[in-house]
Design an enzyme around this catalytic site. Structure first.
Site, PDB file in Angstrom:
ATOM      1  N   MET A   1      -8.568   8.535  -0.683  1.00 15.44           N
ATOM      2  CA  MET A   1      -9.526   8.999   0.275  1.00 15.44           C
ATOM      3  C   MET A   1      -9.827  10.263   0.033  1.00 15.44           C
ATOM      4  O   MET A   1      -9.349  11.219  -0.560  1.00 15.44           O
ATOM      5  CB  MET A   1      -8.875   8.929   1.481  1.00 15.44           C
TER       6      MET A   1
ATOM      7  N   SER B   1       0.717  -1.222   0.017  1.00 14.42           N
ATOM      8  CA  SER B   1       0.020   0.066   0.112  1.00 14.42           C
ATOM      9  C   SER B   1       0.962   1.145   0.036  1.00 14.42           C
ATOM     10  O   SER B   1       1.758   1.482   0.988  1.00 14.42           O
ATOM     11  CB  SER B   1      -0.974  -0.089   1.208  1.00 14.42           C
TER      12      SER B   1
ATOM     13  N   ASP C   1      -4.433   3.750  -2.422  1.00 15.58           N
ATOM     14  CA  ASP C   1      -5.676   4.215  -1.540  1.00 15.58           C
ATOM     15  C   ASP C   1      -6.032   5.726  -1.888  1.00 15.58           C
ATOM     16  O   ASP C   1      -5.533   6.277  -1.557  1.00 15.58           O
ATOM     17  CB  ASP C   1      -5.258   4.020  -0.138  1.00 15.58           C
TER      18      ASP C   1
ATOM     19  N   MET D   1     -11.984  -5.458   4.729  1.00 14.14           N
ATOM     20  CA  MET D   1     -11.197  -4.608   5.528  1.00 14.14           C
ATOM     21  C   MET D   1     -10.973  -5.218   6.978  1.00 14.14           C
ATOM     22  O   MET D   1     -12.204  -5.559   7.470  1.00 14.14           O
ATOM     23  CB  MET D   1     -12.016  -3.125   5.779  1.00 14.14           C
TER      24      MET D   1
ATOM     25  N   ASP E   1      -7.061  -5.998   3.848  1.00 12.63           N
ATOM     26  CA  ASP E   1      -6.440  -5.016   3.805  1.00 12.63           C
ATOM     27  C   ASP E   1      -6.521  -4.173   5.405  1.00 12.63           C
ATOM     28  O   ASP E   1      -7.720  -4.115   6.034  1.00 12.63           O
ATOM     29  CB  ASP E   1      -7.205  -3.912   2.978  1.00 12.63           C
TER      30      ASP E   1
ATOM     31  N   HIS F   1      -1.049  -1.225  -4.270  1.00 11.17           N
ATOM     32  CA  HIS F   1      -2.408  -1.019  -3.594  1.00 11.17           C
ATOM     33  C   HIS F   1      -2.437   0.480  -3.697  1.00 11.17           C
ATOM     34  O   HIS F   1      -1.463   1.024  -2.945  1.00 11.17           O
ATOM     35  CB  HIS F   1      -2.548  -1.707  -2.345  1.00 11.17           C
TER      36      HIS F   1
ATOM     37  N   MET G   1     -11.836   5.056  -1.170  1.00  8.38           N
ATOM     38  CA  MET G   1     -12.734   5.111  -0.375  1.00  8.38           C
ATOM     39  C   MET G   1     -13.298   6.679  -0.391  1.00  8.38           C
ATOM     40  O   MET G   1     -12.930   7.640   0.311  1.00  8.38           O
ATOM     41  CB  MET G   1     -11.698   5.310   0.986  1.00  8.38           C
TER      42      MET G   1
ATOM     43  N   HIS H   1      -7.860   1.349  -4.640  1.00  7.75           N
ATOM     44  CA  HIS H   1      -9.174   1.207  -3.636  1.00  7.75           C
ATOM     45  C   HIS H   1      -9.664   2.526  -3.238  1.00  7.75           C
ATOM     46  O   HIS H   1      -9.030   3.308  -2.598  1.00  7.75           O
ATOM     47  CB  HIS H   1      -8.358   0.645  -2.273  1.00  7.75           C
TER      48      HIS H   1
HETATM   49  C1  DX5 Z   1      -6.615   1.940   5.234  1.00  8.38           C
HETATM   50  C2  DX5 Z   1      -6.228   1.404   3.823  1.00  8.38           C
HETATM   51  C3  DX5 Z   1      -5.005   0.536   3.811  1.00  8.38           C
HETATM   52  C4  DX5 Z   1      -3.832   0.833   4.645  1.00  8.38           C
HETATM   53  C5  DX5 Z   1      -3.092  -0.265   4.982  1.00  8.38           C
HETATM   54  O1  DX5 Z   1      -7.812   2.688   5.257  1.00  8.38           O
HETATM   55  O2  DX5 Z   1      -7.207   1.067   3.183  1.00  8.38           O
HETATM   56  O3  DX5 Z   1      -4.736   0.195   2.441  1.00  8.38           O
HETATM   57  O4  DX5 Z   1      -2.954   1.689   3.949  1.00  8.38           O
HETATM   58  O5  DX5 Z   1      -2.041   0.185   5.871  1.00  8.38           O
HETATM   59  P1  DX5 Z   1      -1.351  -0.964   6.708  1.00  8.38           P
HETATM   60  O6  DX5 Z   1      -0.835  -1.928   6.167  1.00  8.38           O
HETATM   61  O7  DX5 Z   1      -0.294   0.041   7.563  1.00  8.38           O
HETATM   62  O8  DX5 Z   1      -2.403  -1.254   7.910  1.00  8.38           O
HETATM   63 ZN    ZN Z   2      -6.822   0.061   1.154  1.00  6.67          ZN
END
Ligand code: DX5
Ligand code: ZN
Length: 222
Positions: A36, A7, A34, A136, A174, A32, A67, A65
């Site tokens: 947001m 990630s 993310d 999740m 994740d 990956h 969010m 991903h």
């Molecule tokens: C959280 C993200 C994850 C996050 C994981 O909302 O979707 O992908 O980056 O990070 P670690 O592996 O550090 O928990």
């Molecule tokens: Zn994620």
């Protein structure tokens, strides 16, 4: 085959290209990413310009991903910027079916993600049409959180449902996955392992990834 999806959120952004190449050279098949929006989750991360600029340095599968609220609005643009797969949150989708169709029409793979409090049953009706389900194992929004232990049972139940129905859908996990619990997550039935801190922090990226690869090579222990 087990898949590692580092990630990007945990990377050193001053050395982003370099670090992505390191994950690829060490054997991570996915990246990956993310996204947001500060609405669906409290924090804001990054979006299209970043994906577009890193696309040329990697041939990994870009696992985006989302969010965000209104995921349907941005699908074409994410695919244009280089997403290979788009995972949206079921909790953010008014009409999941139309989002699935739209992602497929754009030529990308579809993932549906559920937060720790969302019943697995809610995603069952869509499993036949999607390529990945993302369970999740933390509340989405931040990297570096602790894995919620109740997630093991959710992964096991999802695995059982997928196998008994003969479905061809990967289970991605994740949040809080690292070398300490990767074997347990694997034994519960995961296929795709997202790891932010577990890949980019403490030791070198290649040392961290080699720990995941050892676990993958050992495979499932009965
Ligand atoms: C959280 C993200 C994850 C996050 C994981 O909302 O979707 O992908 O980056 O990070 P670690 O592996 O550090 O928990
Ligand atoms: Zn994620």
């Amino acid at each position: 085959m087990y898949i590692l999806a580092p990630s990007l959120l945990a990377a050193d952004f001053t050395r982003l290209g370099e670090q992505i190449s390191e994950t690829q050279a060490a054997g991570a098949q996915y990246l990956h990413i993310d996204v947001m929006d500060g609405v669906f989750v409290p924090s804001i991360s990054f979006g299209m310009p970043l994906i577009e600029s890193i696309r040329p340095v990697s041939s990994q599968f870009f696992d985006v991903h989302l969010m965000i609220v209104h995921p349907e609005k941005y699908i074409e643009e994410f695919v244009r910027c280089g997403a290979d797969g788009i995972t949206f949150h079921l909790e953010a989708a008014k009409d999941p079916q139309s989002i699935i169709d739209k992602i497929h029409q754009c030529g990308a793979k579809v993932g549906i993600s559920i937060k720790p409090g969302t019943a697995l049953e809610e995603v069952f009706p869509y499993l036949e049409q999607i390529e990945m389900v993302l369970i999740m194992s933390v509340e989405p929004g931040f990297g570096g959180q602790a894995f919620i232990p109740g997630s093991y049972e959710r992964i096991r139940r999802m695995r059982e449902y997928i196998d008994t129905h003969g479905l061809n859908v990967k289970i991605e996990v994740d949040g809080g996955v690292g070398k300490k619990n990767v074997r347990e997550v694997l034994n519960a039935g995961a296929d795709v392992f997202v790891a932010g801190s577990g890949v980019f922090r403490k030791n070198s990226i290649s040392d961290n990834i080699s720990k995941f690869r050892e676990a993958f090579e050992e495979g499932k222990q009965e």
